[in-house]
Motif scaffolding. Structure first.
Motif, PDB file in Angstrom:
ATOM      1  N   ASN A 127     -16.095 -24.152   7.085  1.00  0.00           N
ATOM      2  CA  ASN A 127     -16.597 -25.519   7.007  1.00  0.00           C
ATOM      3  C   ASN A 127     -17.444 -25.937   8.191  1.00  0.00           C
ATOM      4  O   ASN A 127     -17.173 -26.914   8.889  1.00  0.00           O
ATOM      5  CB  ASN A 127     -15.443 -26.528   6.851  1.00  0.00           C
ATOM      6  CG  ASN A 127     -15.943 -27.949   6.677  1.00  0.00           C
ATOM      7  OD1 ASN A 127     -16.960 -28.192   6.054  1.00  0.00           O
ATOM      8  ND2 ASN A 127     -15.228 -28.894   7.291  1.00  0.00           N
ATOM      9  N   GLU A 128     -18.529 -25.188   8.419  1.00  0.00           N
ATOM     10  CA  GLU A 128     -19.445 -25.611   9.497  1.00  0.00           C
ATOM     11  C   GLU A 128     -20.155 -26.886   9.083  1.00  0.00           C
ATOM     12  O   GLU A 128     -20.407 -27.771   9.906  1.00  0.00           O
ATOM     13  CB  GLU A 128     -20.459 -24.490   9.763  1.00  0.00           C
ATOM     14  CG  GLU A 128     -21.340 -24.719  10.972  1.00  0.00           C
ATOM     15  CD  GLU A 128     -22.522 -25.644  10.681  1.00  0.00           C
ATOM     16  OE1 GLU A 128     -22.847 -25.853   9.499  1.00  0.00           O
ATOM     17  OE2 GLU A 128     -23.098 -26.172  11.637  1.00  0.00           O
ATOM     18  N   GLU A 129     -20.522 -27.020   7.819  1.00  0.00           N
ATOM     19  CA  GLU A 129     -21.431 -28.099   7.423  1.00  0.00           C
ATOM     20  C   GLU A 129     -20.801 -29.491   7.503  1.00  0.00           C
ATOM     21  O   GLU A 129     -21.514 -30.488   7.655  1.00  0.00           O
ATOM     22  CB  GLU A 129     -21.963 -27.851   5.995  1.00  0.00           C
ATOM     23  CG  GLU A 129     -22.908 -26.686   5.903  1.00  0.00           C
ATOM     24  CD  GLU A 129     -24.241 -26.936   6.594  1.00  0.00           C
ATOM     25  OE1 GLU A 129     -24.431 -27.992   7.208  1.00  0.00           O
ATOM     26  OE2 GLU A 129     -25.088 -26.034   6.547  1.00  0.00           O
ATOM     27  N   PRO A 135     -14.002 -32.916  10.348  1.00  0.00           N
ATOM     28  CA  PRO A 135     -15.238 -32.926  11.108  1.00  0.00           C
ATOM     29  C   PRO A 135     -16.145 -31.750  10.791  1.00  0.00           C
ATOM     30  O   PRO A 135     -15.699 -30.727  10.257  1.00  0.00           O
ATOM     31  CB  PRO A 135     -14.740 -32.863  12.558  1.00  0.00           C
ATOM     32  CG  PRO A 135     -13.466 -32.095  12.475  1.00  0.00           C
ATOM     33  CD  PRO A 135     -12.836 -32.511  11.177  1.00  0.00           C
ATOM     34  N   VAL A 136     -17.381 -31.903  11.243  1.00  0.00           N
ATOM     35  CA  VAL A 136     -18.380 -30.846  11.164  1.00  0.00           C
ATOM     36  C   VAL A 136     -17.965 -29.702  12.089  1.00  0.00           C
ATOM     37  O   VAL A 136     -17.211 -29.912  13.046  1.00  0.00           O
ATOM     38  CB  VAL A 136     -19.753 -31.438  11.585  1.00  0.00           C
ATOM     39  CG1 VAL A 136     -19.798 -31.729  13.088  1.00  0.00           C
ATOM     40  CG2 VAL A 136     -20.909 -30.572  11.163  1.00  0.00           C
ATOM     41  N   MET A 137     -18.393 -28.495  11.805  1.00  0.00           N
ATOM     42  CA  MET A 137     -18.007 -27.293  12.573  1.00  0.00           C
ATOM     43  C   MET A 137     -16.487 -27.236  12.731  1.00  0.00           C
ATOM     44  O   MET A 137     -15.937 -27.025  13.816  1.00  0.00           O
ATOM     45  CB  MET A 137     -18.662 -27.242  13.952  1.00  0.00           C
ATOM     46  CG  MET A 137     -20.092 -26.750  13.907  1.00  0.00           C
ATOM     47  SD  MET A 137     -21.238 -28.094  13.924  1.00  0.00           S
ATOM     48  CE  MET A 137     -21.188 -28.494  15.624  1.00  0.00           C
ATOM     49  N   MET A 138     -15.790 -27.386  11.645  1.00  0.00           N
ATOM     50  CA  MET A 138     -14.321 -27.519  11.671  1.00  0.00           C
ATOM     51  C   MET A 138     -13.645 -26.237  12.172  1.00  0.00           C
ATOM     52  O   MET A 138     -12.834 -26.278  13.091  1.00  0.00           O
ATOM     53  CB  MET A 138     -13.805 -27.867  10.284  1.00  0.00           C
ATOM     54  CG  MET A 138     -12.298 -28.003  10.211  1.00  0.00           C
ATOM     55  SD  MET A 138     -11.723 -28.262   8.521  1.00  0.00           S
ATOM     56  CE  MET A 138     -11.955 -30.060   8.411  1.00  0.00           C
ATOM     57  N   ARG A 214     -22.722 -37.797  17.165  1.00  0.00           N
ATOM     58  CA  ARG A 214     -21.562 -38.594  16.778  1.00  0.00           C
ATOM     59  C   ARG A 214     -21.699 -38.953  15.306  1.00  0.00           C
ATOM     60  O   ARG A 214     -22.782 -39.373  14.854  1.00  0.00           O
ATOM     61  CB  ARG A 214     -21.456 -39.888  17.598  1.00  0.00           C
ATOM     62  CG  ARG A 214     -20.684 -39.720  18.881  1.00  0.00           C
ATOM     63  CD  ARG A 214     -20.131 -41.042  19.397  1.00  0.00           C
ATOM     64  NE  ARG A 214     -19.138 -40.780  20.458  1.00  0.00           N
ATOM     65  CZ  ARG A 214     -19.426 -40.763  21.746  1.00  0.00           C
ATOM     66  NH1 ARG A 214     -20.643 -41.028  22.142  1.00  0.00           N
ATOM     67  NH2 ARG A 214     -18.510 -40.484  22.653  1.00  0.00           N
ATOM     68  N   TRP A 215     -20.628 -38.773  14.564  1.00  0.00           N
ATOM     69  CA  TRP A 215     -20.555 -39.167  13.152  1.00  0.00           C
ATOM     70  C   TRP A 215     -19.524 -40.289  13.013  1.00  0.00           C
ATOM     71  O   TRP A 215     -18.436 -40.220  13.612  1.00  0.00           O
ATOM     72  CB  TRP A 215     -20.109 -38.013  12.275  1.00  0.00           C
ATOM     73  CG  TRP A 215     -21.157 -36.980  11.956  1.00  0.00           C
ATOM     74  CD1 TRP A 215     -22.446 -36.897  12.465  1.00  0.00           C
ATOM     75  CD2 TRP A 215     -21.033 -35.881  11.046  1.00  0.00           C
ATOM     76  NE1 TRP A 215     -23.088 -35.817  11.936  1.00  0.00           N
ATOM     77  CE2 TRP A 215     -22.258 -35.179  11.051  1.00  0.00           C
ATOM     78  CE3 TRP A 215     -20.000 -35.414  10.230  1.00  0.00           C
ATOM     79  CZ2 TRP A 215     -22.474 -34.044  10.273  1.00  0.00           C
ATOM     80  CZ3 TRP A 215     -20.204 -34.283   9.454  1.00  0.00           C
ATOM     81  CH2 TRP A 215     -21.443 -33.612   9.469  1.00  0.00           C
ATOM     82  N   PHE A 216     -19.872 -41.289  12.205  1.00  0.00           N
ATOM     83  CA  PHE A 216     -18.934 -42.361  11.885  1.00  0.00           C
ATOM     84  C   PHE A 216     -18.857 -42.562  10.385  1.00  0.00           C
ATOM     85  O   PHE A 216     -19.823 -42.266   9.659  1.00  0.00           O
ATOM     86  CB  PHE A 216     -19.412 -43.698  12.500  1.00  0.00           C
ATOM     87  CG  PHE A 216     -19.528 -43.695  13.995  1.00  0.00           C
ATOM     88  CD1 PHE A 216     -20.747 -43.387  14.614  1.00  0.00           C
ATOM     89  CD2 PHE A 216     -18.430 -43.999  14.800  1.00  0.00           C
ATOM     90  CE1 PHE A 216     -20.858 -43.377  15.993  1.00  0.00           C
ATOM     91  CE2 PHE A 216     -18.537 -44.007  16.186  1.00  0.00           C
ATOM     92  CZ  PHE A 216     -19.763 -43.684  16.783  1.00  0.00           C
ATOM     93  N   GLY A 355     -31.663 -29.360  17.414  1.00  0.00           N
ATOM     94  CA  GLY A 355     -31.277 -30.685  16.910  1.00  0.00           C
ATOM     95  C   GLY A 355     -30.067 -30.578  16.002  1.00  0.00           C
ATOM     96  O   GLY A 355     -29.320 -31.534  15.807  1.00  0.00           O
ATOM     97  N   ALA A 356     -29.874 -29.393  15.428  1.00  0.00           N
ATOM     98  CA  ALA A 356     -28.726 -29.181  14.538  1.00  0.00           C
ATOM     99  C   ALA A 356     -27.536 -28.691  15.362  1.00  0.00           C
ATOM    100  O   ALA A 356     -27.692 -28.006  16.366  1.00  0.00           O
ATOM    101  CB  ALA A 356     -29.074 -28.136  13.475  1.00  0.00           C
ATOM    102  N   GLY A 357     -26.340 -29.054  14.889  1.00  0.00           N
ATOM    103  CA  GLY A 357     -25.130 -28.523  15.515  1.00  0.00           C
ATOM    104  C   GLY A 357     -24.863 -27.120  14.979  1.00  0.00           C
ATOM    105  O   GLY A 357     -25.294 -26.780  13.883  1.00  0.00           O
TER     106      GLY A 357
HETATM  107  O1  HGY Z   1     -25.066 -31.268  10.989  1.00  0.00           O
HETATM  108  C1  HGY Z   1     -25.473 -30.246  11.551  1.00  0.00           C
HETATM  109  O2  HGY Z   1     -26.193 -30.289  12.528  1.00  0.00           O
HETATM  110  C2  HGY Z   1     -25.103 -28.887  10.997  1.00  0.00           C
HETATM  111  O3  HGY Z   1     -25.994 -28.569   9.959  1.00  0.00           O
HETATM  112  N1  HGY Z   1     -23.750 -28.873  10.498  1.00  0.00           N
END
Ligand code: HGY
Ligand code: MN
Ligand code: MN
Length: 412
Positions: A127-129, A135-138, A214-216, A355-357
């Motif tokens: 679950n990277e996405e 969370p992202v990159m779980m 940061r994600w909300f 820019g991407a995680g």
């Molecule tokens: O959200 C990101 O940056 C990656 O695609 N999970």
């Protein structure tokens, strides 16, 4: 050893073959984390790894490690990999490239009967996405200790299914304790997912850093009522009261251009009926910046704005942080190893901040870590038309091969 090269055609064929699992009508891939398609994709990769003589380990969050032994088993493995879960309208290369480039490196070493001192491991992270579950990159977050296993297990998708039950269902609830797995260094190859390399006609991106994120989840409350009889001036319309906040997310990114980012990608309206004034709206907020202080400033401005809307309109607004990681700088030795490999191989190269995680941001907390970017067509990703050139796929895998060898050493 300096003259060995991967086989770009073989790598390209494996990417197209894996992309058949979850392929979409527009030529993309929809393989959401922990779905049956993710299970099929995982099994496809594992079968390929077994054909290459690798041994397989899966941890309690489903991260899966495919190991090629070295002459000295006491040495920590040199790791590479990425993710094979995709966005709903994802492409063939995001994540998948890093995993299959890793297996192409292994196959090339096998072809040349090269034995490295350190073991080499190819990993796919769970679950990277962060699309189905946050969370992202779980998986890499749990592996590095940034996310607790229990928090990850309890994460639910929009249908209320949780991560633990889905891991069990697809047969990837492993036994190894996440993180109880040494790593000598980690390299991740990935498409850039932006336009810089293509605009600069450059083949290899040497990644010095990744933006912070940061994600909300923002929930705006209102009051359901009939769209016909209810006068406009007495409505508590949750959707109308959300619009200003959604626009402000983009506005604060613009206030901190060129690197600020602000996106609202998901929205749920309740009860989502055309003749009912929305009683509640929940939407996602994704803000990013490479500078930690500016990311904090964007966050505080957002919170102030939301508090003001709540006060002005006398409505309840909930803001829940669901993912966070600070900007991260990669390891100087890995960066220079990647740059040297690109130069030795004759590939044009330049620094590109991501820019991407990526899972690499968590691996950087555990071991020397670096990332290798290649261009993608028009810089487009998280879109079914995502595309990359075979020669670039091959170039990135060659830089990966020689970066890994620089760390893994060759058994004499
Ligand atoms: O959200 C990101 O940056 C990656 O695609 N999970
Ligand atoms: Mn990715
Ligand atoms: Mn992605």
């Amino acid at each position: 050893m300096g003259d060995i090269r991967v086989r770009g055609d073989r790598l390209y064929d494996s990417l197209l073959s894996l992309a058949q699992i979850g392929k979409t009508a527009k030529g993309g891939v929809c393989r959401l984390a922990l779905t049956d398609l993710d299970q099929q994709g995982r099994q496809w990769v594992i079968n390929k790894a077994l054909e290459l003589g690798l041994t397989i380990t899966t941890d309690q969050i489903g991260n899966t490690f495919m190991r090629r032994s070295g002459s000295n088993p006491k040495l920590a493995p040199i790791m590479t990999g990425s993710h094979i879960d995709t966005q709903p309208t994802g492409g063939k290369y995001d994540g998948n490239y890093g995993v299959l480039a890793g297996l192409e490196v292994i196959e090339t070493l096998n072809d040349h009967q090269i034995k490295t001192d350190a073991p080499i491991e190819v990993v796919f992270w769970t679950n990277e996405e962060g699309s189905r579950f946050t969370p992202v990159m779980m998986g890499s977050g749990v592996f590095s200790g940034a996310v607790s296993l229990d928090h990850a297990y309890a994460a639910k998708d929009i249908e209320g299914k949780n991560v633990k039950e889905e891991l069990l269902r697809i047969g990837f609830l492993g036994t190894e304790k996440p993180g109880d797995h040494p790593c000598g260094a980690y390299f991740e190859a990935h498409i850039e997912q932006g336009p810089v390399l293509e605009n600069q006609s450059t083949v290899i991106g040497v990644v010095p850093a990744v933006m912070g994120l940061r994600w909300f989840d923002c929930t705006v409350h209102g009051f359901e009522a009939h769209a016909g009889p209810t006068p406009m001036d007495i409505r508590m319309d949750a959707l109308q009261n959300s619009l200003g906040i959604m626009q402000y997310v983009v506005e604060i990114a613009g206030q901190h251009s060129p690197h600020g980012r602000g996106t609202v990608g998901m929205i749920q309206v309740f009860p989502n009926s055309r003749n009912v004034i929305p009683g509640q709206v929940q939407f996602s907020i994704d803000i990013r910046h490479p500078d930690h202080n500016i990311l904090d400033l964007m966050t505080s401005k957002l919170k102030e704005y939301i508090a003001q809307v709540s006060a002005d309109k006398s409505i309840a607004i909930d803001l829940k942080e669901v993912s966070y990681f600070p900007p991260c700088n990669f390891d100087a030795r890995c960066i220079e190893t990647i740059r040297k490999a690109a130069n030795d191989l004759g590939y044009s190269n330049m620094d590109v901040v991501s820019g991407a995680g990526h899972d690499a941001i968590y691996m950087k907390r555990l071991a020397p870590t670096g990332m290798i970017f290649i261009p993608c067509k028009d810089g487009v990703s998280h879109n079914e038309i995502e595309d990359a050139k075979v020669e670039h796929l091959e170039a990135g895998a060659n830089v990966l091969l020689h970066s890994i060898l620089a760390f893994a050493g060759q058994h004499q």
